[in-house]
Design a protein around this motif. Structure first.
Motif, PDB file in Angstrom:
ATOM      1  N   GLU A 212      35.611  46.583  24.764  1.00 40.27           N
ATOM      2  CA  GLU A 212      36.877  47.527  25.112  1.00 40.27           C
ATOM      3  C   GLU A 212      37.708  46.895  26.252  1.00 40.27           C
ATOM      4  OE1 GLU A 212      37.072  51.454  25.616  1.00 40.27           O
ATOM      5  OE2 GLU A 212      39.126  51.703  24.910  1.00 40.27           O
ATOM      6  N   VAL A 213      37.086  46.546  27.207  1.00 38.08           N
ATOM      7  CA  VAL A 213      37.589  46.181  28.609  1.00 38.08           C
ATOM      8  C   VAL A 213      38.451  45.060  28.504  1.00 38.08           C
ATOM      9  CG1 VAL A 213      37.241  45.543  30.951  1.00 38.08           C
ATOM     10  CG2 VAL A 213      36.136  47.549  30.028  1.00 38.08           C
ATOM     11  N   PHE A 214      37.765  44.011  27.989  1.00 37.36           N
ATOM     12  CA  PHE A 214      38.367  42.701  27.795  1.00 37.36           C
ATOM     13  C   PHE A 214      39.425  42.824  26.795  1.00 37.36           C
ATOM     14  CE2 PHE A 214      34.476  39.711  29.675  1.00 37.36           C
ATOM     15  CZ  PHE A 214      35.107  40.275  30.859  1.00 37.36           C
ATOM     16  N   CYS A 215      39.283  43.609  25.519  1.00 34.23           N
ATOM     17  CA  CYS A 215      40.123  43.724  24.547  1.00 34.23           C
ATOM     18  C   CYS A 215      41.400  44.073  25.240  1.00 34.23           C
ATOM     19  CB  CYS A 215      39.678  44.599  23.525  1.00 34.23           C
ATOM     20  SG  CYS A 215      40.904  44.972  22.053  1.00 34.23           S
ATOM     21  N   LEU A 216      41.540  45.308  26.012  1.00 40.83           N
ATOM     22  CA  LEU A 216      42.739  45.923  26.458  1.00 40.83           C
ATOM     23  C   LEU A 216      43.328  44.814  27.630  1.00 40.83           C
ATOM     24  CD1 LEU A 216      41.851  49.602  27.009  1.00 40.83           C
ATOM     25  CD2 LEU A 216      43.289  48.345  25.383  1.00 40.83           C
ATOM     26  N   GLU A 217      42.428  44.088  28.438  1.00 39.66           N
ATOM     27  CA  GLU A 217      42.935  43.174  29.257  1.00 39.66           C
ATOM     28  C   GLU A 217      43.916  42.378  28.354  1.00 39.66           C
ATOM     29  OE1 GLU A 217      40.071  41.463  31.970  1.00 39.66           O
ATOM     30  OE2 GLU A 217      41.689  39.751  32.252  1.00 39.66           O
ATOM     31  N   PHE A 218      43.708  41.680  27.391  1.00 35.79           N
ATOM     32  CA  PHE A 218      44.420  40.725  26.812  1.00 35.79           C
ATOM     33  C   PHE A 218      45.611  41.517  25.972  1.00 35.79           C
ATOM     34  CE2 PHE A 218      41.021  37.560  27.119  1.00 35.79           C
ATOM     35  CZ  PHE A 218      41.808  36.652  27.420  1.00 35.79           C
ATOM     36  N   LEU A 219      45.564  42.615  25.582  1.00 35.29           N
ATOM     37  CA  LEU A 219      46.448  43.337  24.913  1.00 35.29           C
ATOM     38  C   LEU A 219      47.495  43.802  25.885  1.00 35.29           C
ATOM     39  CD1 LEU A 219      44.676  45.655  22.131  1.00 35.29           C
ATOM     40  CD2 LEU A 219      45.945  43.687  21.925  1.00 35.29           C
ATOM     41  N   ARG A 220      47.249  44.168  27.053  1.00 32.47           N
ATOM     42  CA  ARG A 220      48.066  44.550  28.080  1.00 32.47           C
ATOM     43  C   ARG A 220      49.136  43.370  28.532  1.00 32.47           C
ATOM     44  NH1 ARG A 220      43.904  48.181  31.422  1.00 32.47           N
ATOM     45  NH2 ARG A 220      44.320  50.084  30.403  1.00 32.47           N
ATOM     46  N   ALA A 221      48.104  42.007  28.695  1.00 34.39           N
ATOM     47  CA  ALA A 221      48.855  40.910  29.080  1.00 34.39           C
ATOM     48  C   ALA A 221      49.915  40.629  28.039  1.00 34.39           C
ATOM     49  CB  ALA A 221      47.995  39.739  29.334  1.00 34.39           C
ATOM     50  N   ALA A 222      49.433  40.698  26.681  1.00 34.36           N
ATOM     51  CA  ALA A 222      50.532  40.391  25.498  1.00 34.36           C
ATOM     52  C   ALA A 222      51.672  41.096  25.803  1.00 34.36           C
ATOM     53  CB  ALA A 222      49.509  40.539  24.327  1.00 34.36           C
ATOM     54  N   SER A 223      51.292  42.393  25.876  1.00 32.55           N
ATOM     55  CA  SER A 223      52.632  43.407  26.019  1.00 32.55           C
ATOM     56  C   SER A 223      53.620  43.033  26.984  1.00 32.55           C
ATOM     57  CB  SER A 223      51.910  44.706  26.284  1.00 32.55           C
ATOM     58  OG  SER A 223      52.915  45.617  26.540  1.00 32.55           O
ATOM     59  N   VAL A 224      53.001  42.528  28.272  1.00 37.06           N
ATOM     60  CA  VAL A 224      53.877  42.044  29.192  1.00 37.06           C
ATOM     61  C   VAL A 224      54.754  41.071  28.967  1.00 37.06           C
ATOM     62  CG1 VAL A 224      53.973  41.242  31.705  1.00 37.06           C
ATOM     63  CG2 VAL A 224      52.428  43.180  31.149  1.00 37.06           C
ATOM     64  N   LEU A 225      54.223  39.952  28.283  1.00 39.14           N
ATOM     65  CA  LEU A 225      54.882  38.882  28.158  1.00 39.14           C
ATOM     66  C   LEU A 225      55.922  39.000  27.010  1.00 39.14           C
ATOM     67  CD1 LEU A 225      52.420  35.416  28.041  1.00 39.14           C
ATOM     68  CD2 LEU A 225      53.506  36.755  30.046  1.00 39.14           C
ATOM     69  N   LYS A 226      55.462  40.176  25.985  1.00 38.84           N
ATOM     70  CA  LYS A 226      56.628  40.311  24.828  1.00 38.84           C
ATOM     71  C   LYS A 226      57.737  40.987  25.616  1.00 38.84           C
ATOM     72  CE  LYS A 226      53.395  41.421  21.424  1.00 38.84           C
ATOM     73  NZ  LYS A 226      52.651  42.493  20.473  1.00 38.84           N
ATOM     74  N   PHE A 227      57.717  41.509  26.585  1.00 34.95           N
ATOM     75  CA  PHE A 227      58.808  41.974  27.306  1.00 34.95           C
ATOM     76  C   PHE A 227      59.623  41.098  27.993  1.00 34.95           C
ATOM     77  CE2 PHE A 227      59.923  43.432  31.912  1.00 34.95           C
ATOM     78  CZ  PHE A 227      60.896  44.314  31.192  1.00 34.95           C
TER      79      PHE A 227
END
Ligand code: 8DG
Ligand code: MN
Ligand code: MN
Length: 368
Positions: free
Chosen positions: A47-62
């Motif tokens: 879950e930790v690494f999964c969320l790390e990439f999802l959070r990063a994706a979310s920042v770049l989408k913005f």
């Protein structure tokens, strides 16, 4: 240079609920790769690494511009070492070898196939993979395999369900659901939530929130005749219980993960319309569509609306923000202030954001 003048990286919040993220993604090349990495970690239950990439994706989408140099991400939140390595690779080579390796990975490929079936999650996929199964054909061929009712429906309507739901189909289903609900609850409020409420043009399902004012009595709200498959989960909500602290909180509403039969006459085949008259009745004139129906008590409607509108990442960050920045607990039912020891009532989404001290974010800006 091509810098956007008003944009200051260090002002970007680590919480997506403090950012406005539309569907206009300038960094799809990066975010697609991140989402592949995140999914692979999800399949590995990391879950930790999964969320790390999802959070990063979310920042770049913005980001209001496409990233072209490492300097572009300087000062941005959620850019860990793994993330930066991937970005660097994509800037240099146009694609990521790590993401490509994942796409070619046997375990990933199998899990991707397995989880594409309605009712099959990571746990079931893990079990099948351990049994030596690798493809859906192998799963289907193994007649001794015990499938749940949900999974059987998932295989039965597989082709329809993997083909995405269009906005037009969502609107058609919306009319049907509204009509069905209003025949026995004329005052009911039926709202499309999920991706379609955020302005998406396609989805994997259609999410509905159903409520009606006055004293609650849910029971018969879920209409049978239309449904090919329906797994009704009864409400388990207990009054006065504290909101759930889980990051990916499931809620306690009565809900129904359903498959609906949407009639849609196929376009006529003009080339040969006389000799095939016999077959006309055999032509499938409907499509199976995944529908989530959620029934909520009127006073919890606003909380349910925020939760079910998503995106998933937006919802996660709202709850994380409430916990860490406000000492409050938020879930799909309520908001609890731990300092004042009170539940904060809300009749609209705007009031929930206001309780949290957040600027209001419109549904179409929640595509985090
Ligand atoms: P999609 O269907 O177009 O692929 O995207 P989506 O509409 O954003 O995703 P979804 O999986 O249909 O979920 C919609 C939102 O509902 C999402 O933000 C998460 C939220 N949600 C809850 N509770 C539950 C739950 O119990 N199951 C699911 N699947 N989603 C839930 O708040
Ligand atoms: Mn959805
Ligand atoms: Mn859904």
């Amino acid at each position: 240079e091509s810098e956007v003048p008003s944009f200051i990286a260090s002002n970007v919040s680590q919480y997506s609920c403090q950012r406005k993220t539309t569907l206009n993604n300038h960094n799809k090349k990066f975010t697609d790769a991140f989402e592949i990495m995140a999914e692979n970690y999800e399949f590995k239950e990391n879950e930790v690494f999964c969320l790390e990439f999802l959070r990063a994706a979310s920042v770049l989408k913005f980001l209001p511009f496409p990233v072209t140099r490492m300097k572009d991400i300087q000062g941005l939140p959620c850019m860990g070492v793994q993330v930066r390595d991937l970005i660097e690779e994509i800037i240099e080579d146009g694609e990521s070898s790590r993401a490509r390796d994942v796409l070619n990975d046997e375990r990933y490929k199998s899990f991707k196939q397995f989880t594409s079936v309605f009712g099959v999650g990571v746990k079931t996929s893990e079990k099948w993979y351990r049994m030596g199964l690798r493809t859906l054909e192998e799963v289907k061929a193994l007649k001794t395999l015990k499938l749940s009712k949900m999974q059987k429906a998932g295989f039965l309507y597989y082709e329809d369900l993997v083909s995405c739901v269009s906005k037009a189909e969502a609107d058609a289903v919306s009319l049907i659901v509204k009509k069905a609900v209003c025949t026995f609850r004329p005052d009911a409020l039926v709202t499309i939530t999920g991706g379609f409420r955020r302005g998406k043009k396609i989805g994997h399902d259609i999410d509905f929130l159903i409520t009606s004012p006055g004293p609650r009595e849910d029971a018969e709200l879920l209409h049978k005749g239309l449904l090919l498959y329906c797994d009704i989960i009864e409400s388990t909500f207990v009054k006065e219980q504290l909101p759930s602290r889980q990051v990916d909180a499931m809620d306690n509403f009565q809900k129904c993960f359903a498959i609906l039969k949407l009639y849609q006459p196929r376009a006529e085949n003009n080339s040969d319309n006389t000799s095939k008259n016999f077959d006309v009745a055999e032509v499938k004139d409907w499509k199976a569509i995944r529908v989530d129906l959620v029934i909520t008590p009127f006073e919890q409607y606003a909380y349910a609306l925020v939760g079910w509108t998503g995106s998933r990442q937006f919802g996660r960050d709202l709850r994380r923000y409430a916990t860490h920045e406000k000492k409050m607990i938020l879930d799909n039912h309520a908001l609890y202030d731990r300092r004042k020891k009170v539940f904060l009532k809300a009749g609209s989404e705007e009031e929930i954001f206001a309780h949290l001290g957040l600027d209001y974010v419109e549904p179409w800006e929640r595509n985090a």
